[in-house]
Design a protein around this motif. Structure first.
Motif, PDB file in Angstrom:
ATOM      1  N   LEU A  52       0.831  -1.205   0.000  1.00  0.00           N
ATOM      2  CA  LEU A  52       0.000   0.000   0.000  1.00  0.00           C
ATOM      3  C   LEU A  52       0.867   1.257   0.000  1.00  0.00           C
ATOM      4  N   LEU A  94      -5.389   3.523   3.815  1.00  0.00           N
ATOM      5  CA  LEU A  94      -4.276   4.200   3.150  1.00  0.00           C
ATOM      6  C   LEU A  94      -4.529   5.698   3.126  1.00  0.00           C
ATOM      7  N   ALA A 103      -0.004   3.686   5.955  1.00  0.00           N
ATOM      8  CA  ALA A 103      -0.702   2.494   5.466  1.00  0.00           C
ATOM      9  C   ALA A 103      -0.873   1.512   6.614  1.00  0.00           C
TER      10      ALA A 103
END
Length: 449
Positions: A244, A310, A321
């Motif tokens: 992420l 996120l 994240a």
């Protein structure tokens, strides 16, 4: 963009380094929040613009978590790659690339679909059963119609992202899985993992199991992922927090497959997109959250027994994240945001209306059915003023009104008071004609005379 192994090395600090003290503090923070909320495993990456840090509890750094709707941000980026190549324009109507949608459902543009302003229904339960097929799904979309005219306002839609996935397939000649792996994930150094793959294949070892946490006992019970193949483009990715973060850093000027102008377009709030209850605004595949010193873009994702988050501040090069494998991960996220803010990192997040405990009883004339595709909301106001909201059979008690037209309810299981949504009025008559709950607009159904 560095490879996953290189990225991991940049995130880890040797024990003798003075920076390891703050990393250990971050690990203790995450461990404490996991214990508080009954979360078996979590990963956290914090990139504050100067140096990154990564910690994990109950899992290693490379473990994959079902990230649910964060998949939509990746599907949107995939669509933007086709825009960059000149194969697609944000202004293209769906019908220009997909046959069989009909004149109504074919009207929304790519930009409207990616910003949830296309007026498409939230979901098509019957059409998503089993493996489904593109032809069957497109026919079901045509038959379901729109919940509101394209461009009229925000209504969160999984259907829109299923269609975005089919759009990618129609243009590239690849399946969504092949396209997102080859054109996006591989370019970012992310090893692909999916909750479901073509042919309904599910690999239990591809990702961690989600967990349902019992509110009273705190006991976590593993749950299976139920996403269908047809819905893959809306929620099939399994990613680590480092994955992420790699995606988020693309928006901060790191090397990546998308040009800067399209990255900025994805983050830019679309006029008229009011995602009440979810975020402060919405771009193309990314929500927008107001922060103390900058706007943050990002997405939240809830799969079966997981909650992942996120946030990206492109202006200052900051990324946060979080991945968790429990239904209580969203509450952990709320506490984490507060802790990071207290520590000097002003993470952008949606601030719910205040004064939930000062709500009043709703008017009796709000009683009725409100529908969005296959999704049904029922408001029942009793003679004594008490009221409940029933969402597809699940009861949210003690519905109460706030002064701005929004309403709160008690969350089943936890009993905490949360924002349930808001009622919308017809501009011509002033009468309540719809509700917006979970970002989804549901139209009021008149009683048969």
């Amino acid at each position: 963009m560095p490879s996953p192994s290189t990225f991991s090395q940049t995130l880890r600090v040797p024990a003798g380094d003075p920076r390891s003290t703050s990393d250990e503090r971050l690990r203790r923070l995450l461990a404490g929040l996991c214990h508080k909320h009954g979360v078996p495993a979590a990963q956290l990456v914090v990139h504050d613009g100067s140096r990154p840090a990564a910690v994990a509890v109950g899992a290693d750094a490379t473990a994959k978590f079902p990230v649910g709707s964060i998949t939509k941000a990746f599907t949107a980026a995939l669509a933007m790659l086709l825009v960059a190549d000149g194969d697609l324009s944000p202004d293209d109507p769906l019908a220009e690339h997909l046959d069989g949608l009909g004149p109504q459902v074919g009207r929304p543009t790519v930009e409207q679909v990616l910003s949830h302003t296309g007026g498409l229904p939230a979901a098509l339960g019957a059409a998503a059963d089993g493996t489904g097929s593109a032809r069957r799904y497109l026919r079901a979309c045509r038959d379901a119609g729109l919940v509101q005219p394209p461009g009229q306002g925000f209504s969160y839609s999984n259907v829109g992202y299923v269609l975005a996935g089919y759009l990618v397939e129609a243009i590239t000649g690849m399946s969504w899985w092949e396209a997102i792996d080859t054109l996006l994930l591989d370019e970012l150094g992310i090893a692909a993992a999916f909750v479901v793959e073509p042919g309904t294949r599910r690999r239990a070892d591809a990702h961690l199991s989600g967990h349902a946490v019992h509110a009273a006992t705190g006991r976590a019970r593993p749950v299976a992922q139920t996403l269908t193949t047809v819905e893959a483009a809306a929620g099939a990715l399994a990613l680590s927090a480092e994955d992420l973060a790699a995606f988020g850093l693309m928006f901060c000027g790191e090397d990546g497959p998308l040009p800067a102008d399209l990255l900025e377009l994805m983050r830019r709030p679309v006029a008229g997109a009011e995602p009440f209850g979810l975020a402060d605004g919405w771009g193309l595949g990314l929500a927008v959250y107001r922060g103390a010193d900058a706007d943050w873009a990002g997405h939240d994702g809830t799969a079966d027994g997981t909650s992942c988050h996120l946030r990206v501040d492109a202006e200052h090069g900051r990324v946060v994240a979080l991945t968790t494998n429990a239904s209580t991960g969203s509450a952990l996220w709320t506490d984490l945001v507060a802790a990071l803010r207290a520590d000097g990192l002003p993470v952008g997040d949606y601030e719910l209306p205040s004064g939930l405990d000062r709500a009043t009883g709703p008017a009796a004339d709000l009683t009725g059915r409100y529908t969005n595709g296959d999704l049904e909301y029922q408001v029942d106001v009793r003679a004594d003023g008490g009221a409940v909201l029933v969402v597809d059979g699940e009861v949210y008690p003690e519905l109460a009104m706030l002064r701005d037209g929004s309403f709160s309810v008690r969350e089943p299981g936890t009993g905490r008071r949360i924002i349930g949504g808001r009622f919308l009025t017809d501009p011509a008559t002033g009468a309540v004609s719809a509700m917006q709950a979970g970002g989804r607009v549901a139209r009021r159904r008149r009683r048969a005379s």
